[in-house]
Design a protein around this motif. Sequence first.
Motif, PDB file in Angstrom:
ATOM      1  N   PHE A 158      -6.706  -8.573  -0.161  1.00 39.25           N
ATOM      2  CA  PHE A 158      -6.787  -7.858   1.237  1.00 39.25           C
ATOM      3  C   PHE A 158      -5.438  -7.314   1.703  1.00 39.25           C
ATOM      4  CE2 PHE A 158     -10.782 -10.505   2.854  1.00 39.25           C
ATOM      5  CZ  PHE A 158     -11.450 -10.031   1.663  1.00 39.25           C
ATOM      6  N   ALA A 159      -4.254  -8.054   1.535  1.00 43.96           N
ATOM      7  CA  ALA A 159      -3.163  -7.339   2.044  1.00 43.96           C
ATOM      8  C   ALA A 159      -2.940  -5.964   1.124  1.00 43.96           C
ATOM      9  CB  ALA A 159      -2.119  -8.511   1.580  1.00 43.96           C
ATOM     10  N   ALA A 160      -3.284  -5.958  -0.142  1.00 45.62           N
ATOM     11  CA  ALA A 160      -3.046  -4.638  -0.705  1.00 45.62           C
ATOM     12  C   ALA A 160      -3.915  -3.582   0.004  1.00 45.62           C
ATOM     13  CB  ALA A 160      -3.370  -4.923  -2.135  1.00 45.62           C
ATOM     14  N   ILE A 161      -5.025  -3.981   0.189  1.00 41.50           N
ATOM     15  CA  ILE A 161      -6.105  -3.096   0.838  1.00 41.50           C
ATOM     16  C   ILE A 161      -5.517  -2.434   2.285  1.00 41.50           C
ATOM     17  CG2 ILE A 161      -8.231  -2.747   1.475  1.00 41.50           C
ATOM     18  CD1 ILE A 161      -9.380  -4.659  -0.882  1.00 41.50           C
ATOM     19  N   ILE A 162      -5.222  -3.655   2.947  1.00 38.05           N
ATOM     20  CA  ILE A 162      -4.939  -3.212   4.449  1.00 38.05           C
ATOM     21  C   ILE A 162      -3.642  -2.282   4.431  1.00 38.05           C
ATOM     22  CG2 ILE A 162      -3.896  -4.111   6.374  1.00 38.05           C
ATOM     23  CD1 ILE A 162      -6.037  -6.694   5.904  1.00 38.05           C
ATOM     24  N   GLN A 163      -2.368  -2.544   3.398  1.00 38.12           N
ATOM     25  CA  GLN A 163      -1.289  -1.845   3.341  1.00 38.12           C
ATOM     26  C   GLN A 163      -1.614  -0.486   2.800  1.00 38.12           C
ATOM     27  OE1 GLN A 163       1.611  -2.203   4.406  1.00 38.12           O
ATOM     28  NE2 GLN A 163       2.554  -0.782   3.318  1.00 38.12           N
ATOM     29  N   SER A 164      -2.771  -0.353   1.991  1.00 38.85           N
ATOM     30  CA  SER A 164      -3.090   0.924   1.511  1.00 38.85           C
ATOM     31  C   SER A 164      -3.782   1.914   2.408  1.00 38.85           C
ATOM     32  CB  SER A 164      -3.771   0.832   0.185  1.00 38.85           C
ATOM     33  OG  SER A 164      -5.068   0.523   0.520  1.00 38.85           O
ATOM     34  N   VAL A 165      -4.581   1.151   3.498  1.00 39.98           N
ATOM     35  CA  VAL A 165      -5.245   1.957   4.745  1.00 39.98           C
ATOM     36  C   VAL A 165      -4.005   2.438   5.257  1.00 39.98           C
ATOM     37  CG1 VAL A 165      -6.336   1.560   6.539  1.00 39.98           C
ATOM     38  CG2 VAL A 165      -7.174   0.669   4.524  1.00 39.98           C
ATOM     39  N   ALA A 166      -2.993   1.836   5.713  1.00 44.42           N
ATOM     40  CA  ALA A 166      -2.004   2.424   6.628  1.00 44.42           C
ATOM     41  C   ALA A 166      -1.217   3.267   5.895  1.00 44.42           C
ATOM     42  CB  ALA A 166      -1.010   1.283   6.912  1.00 44.42           C
ATOM     43  N   VAL A 167      -0.833   3.070   4.713  1.00 41.88           N
ATOM     44  CA  VAL A 167      -0.243   4.419   3.981  1.00 41.88           C
ATOM     45  C   VAL A 167      -1.305   5.612   3.910  1.00 41.88           C
ATOM     46  CG1 VAL A 167       0.628   4.983   1.571  1.00 41.88           C
ATOM     47  CG2 VAL A 167       1.244   2.787   2.554  1.00 41.88           C
ATOM     48  N   ALA A 168      -2.286   5.524   3.417  1.00 40.94           N
ATOM     49  CA  ALA A 168      -3.460   6.559   3.531  1.00 40.94           C
ATOM     50  C   ALA A 168      -3.370   7.261   4.705  1.00 40.94           C
ATOM     51  CB  ALA A 168      -4.576   6.231   2.893  1.00 40.94           C
ATOM     52  N   ILE A 169      -3.447   6.821   5.815  1.00 46.54           N
ATOM     53  CA  ILE A 169      -3.536   7.059   7.178  1.00 46.54           C
ATOM     54  C   ILE A 169      -2.286   7.950   7.433  1.00 46.54           C
ATOM     55  CG2 ILE A 169      -3.699   6.819   9.720  1.00 46.54           C
ATOM     56  CD1 ILE A 169      -5.944   4.584   8.980  1.00 46.54           C
ATOM     57  N   GLU A 170      -0.873   7.279   7.224  1.00 49.59           N
ATOM     58  CA  GLU A 170       0.037   7.821   7.446  1.00 49.59           C
ATOM     59  C   GLU A 170       0.358   9.118   6.597  1.00 49.59           C
ATOM     60  OE1 GLU A 170       3.145   4.915   7.063  1.00 49.59           O
ATOM     61  OE2 GLU A 170       2.083   3.642   9.009  1.00 49.59           O
ATOM     62  N   ALA A 171      -0.087   9.075   5.311  1.00 50.66           N
ATOM     63  CA  ALA A 171       0.327  10.283   4.403  1.00 50.66           C
ATOM     64  C   ALA A 171      -0.736  11.352   4.922  1.00 50.66           C
ATOM     65  CB  ALA A 171      -0.245   9.914   2.992  1.00 50.66           C
TER      66      ALA A 171
END
Length: 181
Positions: A158-171
């Motif tokens: 879940f931590a990995a998914i939530i972090q990837s959501v933030a990175v994708a949105i920022e990217a």
Amino acid sequence: MSIEQLKDQIPDFAKDVRLNLSSMASDETLSPQAKYGLFVACAIATRNPMVMAAFEAVAAAQLSATALAAAKSAAAIMAMNNVYYRFVHLASNKEYATMPARLRMNVIANPGVDKADFELWSLAVSAINGCGTCIDAHEKVLQEAAVPAASIQTAVRFAAIIQSVAVAIEAAGVTVALAAE
């Protein structure tokens, strides 16, 4: 903002992230308190206001005020500990490991919620922040508390998914202003 609205902000180049977010939202491996507290703590660790707002809004309906505060405390205390203990671990001078940290960490002993939940949240935030020492320490406490390996793995997933959501949105260049719409 809901998780569905957050998913809409994830660009097509991160379709897998969007799919993982959907599966995470419906996952029932963890207790509701463990799951929603994890959402809050990990979202805070991403430092992305849109992600924080979405996950806190979802979690607020599922958590007591005490549990919500404890999840925020886990993120805050790990922000401090992860920096300090990562430094101690990575520094060539091993003398630092013999010195007292002199950091207040009372919330770890008395989080106000189930200790295993708080430890899961702390482990997940430590994974996001990349502190191996803290990961080992929290994982050991969870094992001693007989938390199943599958639950520990779910928390980190879940931590990995939530972090990837933030990175994708920022990217994608999505701004915080869109969160207000």
